[in-house]
Design a protein around this motif. Structure first.
Motif, PDB file in Angstrom:
ATOM      1  N   ILE A  38      33.656  28.124 -19.548  1.00  0.00           N
ATOM      2  CA  ILE A  38      33.527  27.175 -18.450  1.00  0.00           C
ATOM      3  C   ILE A  38      34.202  25.839 -18.753  1.00  0.00           C
ATOM      4  O   ILE A  38      34.621  25.124 -17.836  1.00  0.00           O
ATOM      5  CB  ILE A  38      32.033  26.970 -18.106  1.00  0.00           C
ATOM      6  N   ARG A  39      34.337  25.479 -20.012  1.00  0.00           N
ATOM      7  CA  ARG A  39      34.962  24.217 -20.391  1.00  0.00           C
ATOM      8  C   ARG A  39      36.454  24.398 -20.665  1.00  0.00           C
ATOM      9  O   ARG A  39      36.859  25.313 -21.375  1.00  0.00           O
ATOM     10  CB  ARG A  39      34.286  23.652 -21.641  1.00  0.00           C
ATOM     11  N   CYS A  40      37.264  23.500 -20.125  1.00  0.00           N
ATOM     12  CA  CYS A  40      38.705  23.540 -20.348  1.00  0.00           C
ATOM     13  C   CYS A  40      39.033  23.328 -21.820  1.00  0.00           C
ATOM     14  O   CYS A  40      38.430  22.486 -22.487  1.00  0.00           O
ATOM     15  CB  CYS A  40      39.393  22.481 -19.499  1.00  0.00           C
ATOM     16  N   TYR A  41      39.972  24.072 -22.301  1.00  0.00           N
ATOM     17  CA  TYR A  41      40.351  24.021 -23.716  1.00  0.00           C
ATOM     18  C   TYR A  41      40.895  22.652 -24.124  1.00  0.00           C
ATOM     19  O   TYR A  41      40.831  22.254 -25.291  1.00  0.00           O
ATOM     20  CB  TYR A  41      41.413  25.089 -24.011  1.00  0.00           C
ATOM     21  N   HIS A  42      41.444  21.886 -23.174  1.00  0.00           N
ATOM     22  CA  HIS A  42      42.135  20.636 -23.499  1.00  0.00           C
ATOM     23  C   HIS A  42      41.158  19.555 -23.970  1.00  0.00           C
ATOM     24  O   HIS A  42      41.291  19.031 -25.081  1.00  0.00           O
ATOM     25  CB  HIS A  42      42.932  20.144 -22.287  1.00  0.00           C
ATOM     26  N   SER A  43      40.169  19.234 -23.124  1.00  0.00           N
ATOM     27  CA  SER A  43      39.188  18.218 -23.518  1.00  0.00           C
ATOM     28  C   SER A  43      37.814  18.480 -22.899  1.00  0.00           C
ATOM     29  O   SER A  43      37.027  17.552 -22.718  1.00  0.00           O
ATOM     30  CB  SER A  43      39.668  16.817 -23.134  1.00  0.00           C
ATOM     31  N   LYS A  68      61.385  24.844 -15.131  1.00  0.00           N
ATOM     32  CA  LYS A  68      60.899  26.229 -15.130  1.00  0.00           C
ATOM     33  C   LYS A  68      59.524  26.283 -15.790  1.00  0.00           C
ATOM     34  O   LYS A  68      59.189  25.466 -16.657  1.00  0.00           O
ATOM     35  CB  LYS A  68      61.874  27.145 -15.865  1.00  0.00           C
ATOM     36  N   TRP A  69      58.770  27.254 -15.343  1.00  0.00           N
ATOM     37  CA  TRP A  69      57.416  27.392 -15.856  1.00  0.00           C
ATOM     38  C   TRP A  69      57.421  28.122 -17.197  1.00  0.00           C
ATOM     39  O   TRP A  69      58.076  29.127 -17.365  1.00  0.00           O
ATOM     40  CB  TRP A  69      56.537  28.150 -14.864  1.00  0.00           C
ATOM     41  N   CYS A  70      56.677  27.556 -18.121  1.00  0.00           N
ATOM     42  CA  CYS A  70      56.556  28.145 -19.463  1.00  0.00           C
ATOM     43  C   CYS A  70      55.076  28.246 -19.831  1.00  0.00           C
ATOM     44  O   CYS A  70      54.211  27.619 -19.213  1.00  0.00           O
ATOM     45  CB  CYS A  70      57.295  27.300 -20.493  1.00  0.00           C
ATOM     46  N   SER A  71      54.812  29.049 -20.837  1.00  0.00           N
ATOM     47  CA  SER A  71      53.432  29.256 -21.286  1.00  0.00           C
ATOM     48  C   SER A  71      53.222  28.653 -22.668  1.00  0.00           C
ATOM     49  O   SER A  71      54.061  28.791 -23.561  1.00  0.00           O
ATOM     50  CB  SER A  71      53.106  30.751 -21.328  1.00  0.00           C
ATOM     51  N   LYS A  72      52.087  27.999 -22.841  1.00  0.00           N
ATOM     52  CA  LYS A  72      51.689  27.484 -24.159  1.00  0.00           C
ATOM     53  C   LYS A  72      50.980  28.560 -24.985  1.00  0.00           C
ATOM     54  O   LYS A  72      50.624  28.314 -26.141  1.00  0.00           O
ATOM     55  CB  LYS A  72      50.748  26.287 -23.992  1.00  0.00           C
ATOM     56  N   GLY A  73      50.777  29.703 -24.371  1.00  0.00           N
ATOM     57  CA  GLY A  73      50.015  30.755 -25.032  1.00  0.00           C
ATOM     58  C   GLY A  73      48.586  30.791 -24.502  1.00  0.00           C
ATOM     59  O   GLY A  73      48.191  29.983 -23.661  1.00  0.00           O
ATOM     60  N   ILE A  74      47.815  31.728 -24.999  1.00  0.00           N
ATOM     61  CA  ILE A  74      46.416  31.871 -24.554  1.00  0.00           C
ATOM     62  C   ILE A  74      45.585  30.740 -25.154  1.00  0.00           C
ATOM     63  O   ILE A  74      45.428  30.637 -26.365  1.00  0.00           O
ATOM     64  CB  ILE A  74      45.846  33.236 -24.964  1.00  0.00           C
ATOM     65  N   LYS A 127      41.392  33.054 -32.784  1.00  0.00           N
ATOM     66  CA  LYS A 127      40.703  31.819 -32.420  1.00  0.00           C
ATOM     67  C   LYS A 127      41.352  31.233 -31.182  1.00  0.00           C
ATOM     68  O   LYS A 127      42.563  31.115 -31.096  1.00  0.00           O
ATOM     69  CB  LYS A 127      40.756  30.815 -33.571  1.00  0.00           C
ATOM     70  N   CYS A 128      40.511  30.866 -30.212  1.00  0.00           N
ATOM     71  CA  CYS A 128      40.968  30.304 -28.948  1.00  0.00           C
ATOM     72  C   CYS A 128      40.574  28.830 -28.901  1.00  0.00           C
ATOM     73  O   CYS A 128      39.502  28.452 -29.381  1.00  0.00           O
ATOM     74  CB  CYS A 128      40.341  31.071 -27.795  1.00  0.00           C
ATOM     75  N   ASP A 129      41.418  28.001 -28.303  1.00  0.00           N
ATOM     76  CA  ASP A 129      41.137  26.567 -28.252  1.00  0.00           C
ATOM     77  C   ASP A 129      39.839  26.272 -27.508  1.00  0.00           C
ATOM     78  O   ASP A 129      39.134  25.310 -27.833  1.00  0.00           O
ATOM     79  CB  ASP A 129      42.295  25.833 -27.582  1.00  0.00           C
ATOM     80  N   SER A 130      39.516  27.079 -26.496  1.00  0.00           N
ATOM     81  CA  SER A 130      38.304  26.809 -25.720  1.00  0.00           C
ATOM     82  C   SER A 130      37.033  27.110 -26.502  1.00  0.00           C
ATOM     83  O   SER A 130      35.937  26.708 -26.080  1.00  0.00           O
ATOM     84  CB  SER A 130      38.318  27.629 -24.425  1.00  0.00           C
ATOM     85  N   PHE A 174      36.020  25.764 -29.123  1.00  0.00           N
ATOM     86  CA  PHE A 174      35.446  24.511 -29.611  1.00  0.00           C
ATOM     87  C   PHE A 174      34.416  23.965 -28.631  1.00  0.00           C
ATOM     88  O   PHE A 174      33.331  23.508 -29.027  1.00  0.00           O
ATOM     89  CB  PHE A 174      36.551  23.478 -29.841  1.00  0.00           C
ATOM     90  N   TYR A 175      34.723  24.014 -27.345  1.00  0.00           N
ATOM     91  CA  TYR A 175      33.818  23.469 -26.334  1.00  0.00           C
ATOM     92  C   TYR A 175      32.768  24.484 -25.884  1.00  0.00           C
ATOM     93  O   TYR A 175      31.807  24.116 -25.205  1.00  0.00           O
ATOM     94  CB  TYR A 175      34.618  22.985 -25.124  1.00  0.00           C
ATOM     95  N   ALA A 176      32.946  25.729 -26.248  1.00  0.00           N
ATOM     96  CA  ALA A 176      31.994  26.768 -25.829  1.00  0.00           C
ATOM     97  C   ALA A 176      30.848  26.926 -26.816  1.00  0.00           C
ATOM     98  O   ALA A 176      29.847  27.569 -26.499  1.00  0.00           O
ATOM     99  CB  ALA A 176      32.716  28.099 -25.666  1.00  0.00           C
ATOM    100  N   THR A 177      30.984  26.369 -28.009  1.00  0.00           N
ATOM    101  CA  THR A 177      29.985  26.601 -29.046  1.00  0.00           C
ATOM    102  C   THR A 177      29.382  25.312 -29.583  1.00  0.00           C
ATOM    103  O   THR A 177      28.683  25.336 -30.574  1.00  0.00           O
ATOM    104  CB  THR A 177      30.605  27.382 -30.214  1.00  0.00           C
ATOM    105  N   GLY A 178      29.636  24.174 -28.970  1.00  0.00           N
ATOM    106  CA  GLY A 178      29.100  22.906 -29.457  1.00  0.00           C
ATOM    107  C   GLY A 178      28.091  22.305 -28.498  1.00  0.00           C
ATOM    108  O   GLY A 178      27.445  23.001 -27.713  1.00  0.00           O
ATOM    109  N   ASP A 179      27.966  20.985 -28.554  1.00  0.00           N
ATOM    110  CA  ASP A 179      27.019  20.272 -27.692  1.00  0.00           C
ATOM    111  C   ASP A 179      27.698  19.823 -26.409  1.00  0.00           C
ATOM    112  O   ASP A 179      27.685  18.652 -26.035  1.00  0.00           O
ATOM    113  CB  ASP A 179      26.460  19.050 -28.437  1.00  0.00           C
ATOM    114  N   PHE A 180      28.277  20.784 -25.703  1.00  0.00           N
ATOM    115  CA  PHE A 180      29.021  20.462 -24.488  1.00  0.00           C
ATOM    116  C   PHE A 180      28.481  21.277 -23.304  1.00  0.00           C
ATOM    117  O   PHE A 180      29.240  21.786 -22.506  1.00  0.00           O
ATOM    118  CB  PHE A 180      30.523  20.739 -24.672  1.00  0.00           C
ATOM    119  N   LYS A 181      27.182  21.397 -23.221  1.00  0.00           N
ATOM    120  CA  LYS A 181      26.575  22.215 -22.189  1.00  0.00           C
ATOM    121  C   LYS A 181      26.834  21.627 -20.796  1.00  0.00           C
ATOM    122  O   LYS A 181      26.769  20.422 -20.581  1.00  0.00           O
ATOM    123  CB  LYS A 181      25.075  22.344 -22.396  1.00  0.00           C
ATOM    124  N   VAL A 182      27.157  22.520 -19.867  1.00  0.00           N
ATOM    125  CA  VAL A 182      27.402  22.117 -18.480  1.00  0.00           C
ATOM    126  C   VAL A 182      26.240  22.532 -17.596  1.00  0.00           C
ATOM    127  O   VAL A 182      25.783  21.776 -16.751  1.00  0.00           O
ATOM    128  CB  VAL A 182      28.697  22.751 -17.953  1.00  0.00           C
TER     129      VAL A 182
END
Length: 215
Positions: free
Chosen positions: A113-118, A167-173, A197-200, A202-210
């Motif tokens: 549910i949390r964006c990988y960026h921030s 042009k559209w490019c991908s940063k990866g998963i 390991k996925c960037d998201s 970090f926000y899925a397993t910490g104190d970032f509850k939505v």
């Protein structure tokens, strides 16, 4: 009589006398002795027997122990198909991991549910097409994440070529994608067990509850 008593008090004679006495008692009360011994053994091992029963209750029916890791990736019912088709999205907590489920163009998609960026709340974002691929746009910083694969898309251009078009490019998963299944009108989510390991994460397993819920 006194002489006999004195002989019994001698160490060697005393031991012989005691041995014979015990032997005679054993012969006379053999049945009683065996019953007493059985009762003592039963009382001594009663706690151990209870422990074995409590352990076997946590095993599978075939006798094999359950794998905690497999339980963490089992499917969880998150709602009804009719409800998500009306709202086109829903949030849920699956094994203590917060996810958002989208219903878009007849297909189901689930991701962290949390964006990988921030850590932006993706369940509040809009779905738009970029390069022919439906993406959820993070409401915080407008990061574009494909619903199907969790890739982050961006536009690039060659600065040395004035006539080049972006042009559209991908940063990866970057966003972890989870599996959605439908059974008898119920929506089930199975968490991804992909080892990368996925960037998201970090926000899925910490104190970032939505959302406040539990599976």
């Amino acid at each position: 009589m006194l002489k006999c008593f004195r002989n019994c008090l001698r160490p060697s004679s005393y031991l012989q006398f005691l041995s014979k006495l015990l032997y005679l008692l054993f012969l006379q009360y053999e049945i009683l002795f065996s019953q007493l011994l059985s009762s003592l053994v039963h009382l001594h091992f009663w706690h151990f027997s209870s422990t074995v029963v409590s352990v076997t209750t946590s095993m599978n029916l075939d006798g094999s122990a359950q794998d905690p890791e497999k339980r963490g990736h089992s499917s969880v019912c998150v709602g009804r198909e009719d409800d998500i088709k009306k709202s086109e999205r829903m949030t849920a907590v699956v094994h203590d991991r917060e996810v958002v489920i989208f219903y878009h163009r007849g297909e189901y998609h689930a991701m962290d549910i949390r964006c990988y960026h921030s850590g932006g709340p993706l369940h509040l974002g809009d779905i738009e097409d970029f390069d022919g691929r439906p993406c959820i746009v993070c409401p915080w910083h407008k990061y574009k994440i494909t619903l199907a694969t969790g890739e982050s898309l961006y536009q690039s251009i060659n600065p040395k070529d004035p006539s080049a078009k972006p042009k559209w490019c991908s940063k990866g998963i970057k966003q972890r994608i989870h599996t959605v299944t439908v059974d008898n009108g119920n929506i089930y989510v199975t968490l991804s067990n992909e080892p990368f390991k996925c960037d998201s994460d970090f926000y899925a397993t910490g104190d970032f509850k939505v959302i406040k819920s539990s599976s």
